[in-house]
Design a protein around this motif. Structure first.
Motif, PDB file in Angstrom:
ATOM      1  N   PRO A   1       0.817  -1.220   0.000  1.00  0.00           N
ATOM      2  CA  PRO A   1       0.000   0.000   0.000  1.00  0.00           C
ATOM      3  C   PRO A   1       0.851   1.269   0.000  1.00  0.00           C
ATOM      4  CG  PRO A   1      -0.919  -1.621   1.503  1.00  0.00           C
ATOM      5  CD  PRO A   1       0.407  -2.173   1.046  1.00  0.00           C
ATOM      6  N   GLY A   2       0.441   2.194  -0.830  1.00  0.00           N
ATOM      7  CA  GLY A   2       1.156   3.462  -0.933  1.00  0.00           C
ATOM      8  C   GLY A   2       2.193   3.489  -2.029  1.00  0.00           C
ATOM      9  N   SER A   3       2.458   2.337  -2.654  1.00  0.00           N
ATOM     10  CA  SER A   3       3.489   2.286  -3.698  1.00  0.00           C
ATOM     11  C   SER A   3       3.050   3.068  -4.930  1.00  0.00           C
ATOM     12  CB  SER A   3       3.777   0.839  -4.095  1.00  0.00           C
ATOM     13  OG  SER A   3       4.357   0.130  -3.020  1.00  0.00           O
ATOM     14  N   LEU A   4       4.012   3.740  -5.540  1.00  0.00           N
ATOM     15  CA  LEU A   4       3.751   4.541  -6.728  1.00  0.00           C
ATOM     16  C   LEU A   4       4.567   4.102  -7.935  1.00  0.00           C
ATOM     17  CD1 LEU A   4       3.782   8.087  -5.058  1.00  0.00           C
ATOM     18  CD2 LEU A   4       1.768   6.742  -5.715  1.00  0.00           C
ATOM     19  N   ARG A   5       5.719   3.491  -7.682  1.00  0.00           N
ATOM     20  CA  ARG A   5       6.628   3.120  -8.761  1.00  0.00           C
ATOM     21  C   ARG A   5       7.237   1.743  -8.501  1.00  0.00           C
ATOM     22  NH1 ARG A   5       4.300   6.880 -10.511  1.00  0.00           N
ATOM     23  NH2 ARG A   5       5.155   8.855 -11.321  1.00  0.00           N
ATOM     24  N   ALA A   6       7.692   1.126  -9.598  1.00  0.00           N
ATOM     25  CA  ALA A   6       8.477  -0.105  -9.518  1.00  0.00           C
ATOM     26  C   ALA A   6       9.875   0.206 -10.032  1.00  0.00           C
ATOM     27  CB  ALA A   6       7.841  -1.215 -10.335  1.00  0.00           C
ATOM     28  N   VAL A   7      10.883  -0.025  -9.182  1.00  0.00           N
ATOM     29  CA  VAL A   7      12.268   0.036  -9.628  1.00  0.00           C
ATOM     30  C   VAL A   7      12.586  -1.370 -10.141  1.00  0.00           C
ATOM     31  CG1 VAL A   7      14.661   0.426  -8.973  1.00  0.00           C
ATOM     32  CG2 VAL A   7      12.838   1.792  -7.917  1.00  0.00           C
ATOM     33  N   CYS A   8      12.700  -1.515 -11.456  1.00  0.00           N
ATOM     34  CA  CYS A   8      12.886  -2.827 -12.087  1.00  0.00           C
ATOM     35  C   CYS A   8      14.370  -3.049 -12.366  1.00  0.00           C
ATOM     36  CB  CYS A   8      12.095  -2.899 -13.387  1.00  0.00           C
ATOM     37  SG  CYS A   8      10.314  -2.700 -13.156  1.00  0.00           S
ATOM     38  N   VAL A   9      14.828  -4.252 -12.070  1.00  0.00           N
ATOM     39  CA  VAL A   9      16.247  -4.553 -12.232  1.00  0.00           C
ATOM     40  C   VAL A   9      16.428  -5.805 -13.076  1.00  0.00           C
ATOM     41  CG1 VAL A   9      16.849  -3.485 -10.028  1.00  0.00           C
ATOM     42  CG2 VAL A   9      16.380  -5.948 -10.119  1.00  0.00           C
ATOM     43  N   ARG A  10      17.591  -5.908 -13.659  1.00  0.00           N
ATOM     44  CA  ARG A  10      17.978  -7.064 -14.469  1.00  0.00           C
ATOM     45  C   ARG A  10      19.326  -7.552 -13.957  1.00  0.00           C
ATOM     46  NH1 ARG A  10      20.355  -5.633 -20.443  1.00  0.00           N
ATOM     47  NH2 ARG A  10      22.102  -7.088 -20.350  1.00  0.00           N
ATOM     48  N   LEU A  11      19.507  -8.872 -13.921  1.00  0.00           N
ATOM     49  CA  LEU A  11      20.778  -9.457 -13.492  1.00  0.00           C
ATOM     50  C   LEU A  11      21.163 -10.547 -14.480  1.00  0.00           C
ATOM     51  CD1 LEU A  11      23.030  -9.534 -11.372  1.00  0.00           C
ATOM     52  CD2 LEU A  11      21.662 -11.181 -10.078  1.00  0.00           C
ATOM     53  N   ASP A  12      22.255 -10.343 -15.220  1.00  0.00           N
ATOM     54  CA  ASP A  12      22.704 -11.305 -16.233  1.00  0.00           C
ATOM     55  C   ASP A  12      23.144 -12.621 -15.591  1.00  0.00           C
ATOM     56  OD1 ASP A  12      22.286  -9.288 -18.042  1.00  0.00           O
ATOM     57  OD2 ASP A  12      24.390  -8.725 -18.219  1.00  0.00           O
ATOM     58  N   TYR A  13      22.848 -13.747 -16.276  1.00  0.00           N
ATOM     59  CA  TYR A  13      23.242 -15.041 -15.707  1.00  0.00           C
ATOM     60  C   TYR A  13      23.981 -15.967 -16.680  1.00  0.00           C
ATOM     61  CZ  TYR A  13      19.154 -17.227 -18.012  1.00  0.00           C
ATOM     62  OH  TYR A  13      18.235 -17.683 -18.911  1.00  0.00           O
ATOM     63  N   LEU A  14      24.192 -15.578 -17.937  1.00  0.00           N
ATOM     64  CA  LEU A  14      24.826 -16.486 -18.893  1.00  0.00           C
ATOM     65  C   LEU A  14      26.237 -16.832 -18.429  1.00  0.00           C
ATOM     66  CD1 LEU A  14      24.644 -17.969 -21.621  1.00  0.00           C
ATOM     67  CD2 LEU A  14      25.633 -15.915 -22.677  1.00  0.00           C
TER      68      LEU A  14
END
Length: 381
Positions: free
Chosen positions: A71-84
């Protein structure tokens, strides 16, 4: 400092820098409106493409409104992590039917806890500067539409195989999200660059990609070897080849993966006993050996019985070998009467039918895929 005095553009850039410092390969910011995906999700579920993943039908309100999760969230900080990982030996696994072909995300350490801990660290780092921050990290831990959010955050576009793609970067990476109550500026999505390419659909062994951007999980080898309980449809077993946990074929076929970066995370490097592991050697593991050797691995969660089920199918698909028949028969004698018996018996029948054919060659599709891999993978992959 009041909220109106804050420079959210500068804060967003700082958050991205902190994310990179924590090892994330890329960081983007999105708003939480994914309501435009409701019709697609409803149609996918109505078509039963989720198979036995019944949890996909639950909590649709949370899935389509992430702010309900925090509750109260306004944004998503989206991340990527390489695994190859380096030295992935894709071509070797494709062309050698006696070797175990395991999806390359699963050859090392399970990513869930690692990424969640780093996202938590990112939230705590932001909180040291902004005590009013409320946050919650997610890595496959709740009904979050992570690919649509990552797409909105500019990390890539959803490809025809339904995975997120970037250029450069391909698709060999994990995704995670940090929900925050900050009105941060959002990033712009990138254009879909798949064009007329259908390589992923053409080379899917079981033709699970039934339309552009639509995967029927019931035919997908990753679903069959990981999520699916009980017996695997007999009509799909031969097409599974030697894939015993997951499947990378749609990613291997994708031209954008020619520019993929190798992971800098040593925890994602393929464990030694999976380097050119034979099917027979893995089939011989007792349940105790399975649990001990796969401590910290994502494979451990499927359990020993499904592990044996998957390898049984692969052994049935392997060229005739009396050692394989003996191993299958030995396991059958000690097996309780359940779905595993069916697969052991099927594999023995397959082996016996090949008895006069002491060698077999990979399918044309496998040979073509191997050529693509040998030409297109990043050096040292």
């Amino acid at each position: 400092m009041t909220q109106s005095d804050l420079d959210y553009a500068q804060i967003a850039q700082q958050i991205k820098a902190w994310g990179k410092d924590l090892g994330f390969s890329d960081v983007g910011i999105a708003d939480l409106d994914v309501s435009q995906h409701k019709a697609w999700v409803d149609q996918w579920l109505a078509s039963d493409y989720h198979g036995s993943m019944h949890y996909m039908t639950q909590n649709q309100d949370l899935r389509l409104d992430p702010s309900l999760l925090q509750p109260g969230s306004l944004r998503a900080v989206c991340v990527r992590l390489d695994y190859l990982p380096p030295k992935a030996r894709f071509a070797d696994n494709i062309l050698d039917p006696n070797s175990a072909n395991i999806s390359r995300y699963a050859g090392g350490r399970d990513y869930h806890k690692m990424m969640r801990n780093r996202l938590k660290q990112l939230g705590q780092k932001i909180q040291t500067q902004l005590p009013q921050l409320s946050f919650r990290p997610f890595v496959d831990s709740a009904p979050v539409l992570e690919r649509p959010l990552a797409e909105k955050a500019g990390l890539g576009w959803v490809g025809k195989h339904s995975l997120l793609l970037s250029n450069p970067g391909g698709s060999w990476y994990f995704l995670g999200e940090l929900l925050v109550n900050l009105p941060l500026p959002v990033d712009l999505p990138v254009a879909n660059q798949c064009g007329s390419c259908k390589a992923c659909r053409t080379l899917c062994p079981t033709q699970a990609i039934v339309d552009d951007y639509v995967v029927d999980a019931r035919r997908c080898i990753s679903y069959l070897t990981i999520e699916h309980e009980g017996a695997i449809d007999e009509s799909l077993r031969s097409a599974m080849g030697n894939r015993i946990y997951g499947c990378d074929d749609c990613q291997l076929a994708c031209p954008f993966n020619r520019s993929s970066e190798l992971t800098e995370e040593t925890d994602f490097h393929t464990r030694e006993y999976f380097q050119q592991a034979s099917l027979l050697s893995l089939f011989s593991w007792s349940e105790q050996e399975f649990l001990e050797r796969l401590q910290g691995s994502p494979i451990r969660r499927i359990g020993h019985k499904k592990w044996l089920r998957n390898i049984s199918v692969a052994l049935g698909n392997a060229p005739y070998d009396p050692q394989i028949v003996a191993a299958l028969q030995g396991k059958l004698e000690d097996c309780e009467k359940d779905f595993l018996v069916e697969h052991l018996q099927w594999a023995i029948e397959q082996q016996n039918s090949k008895k006069q054919l002491l060698a077999s060659s990979p399918s044309r599709a496998s040979q073509r895929l191997a050529r693509i891999v040998q030409k297109g993978l990043p050096r040292d992959a």
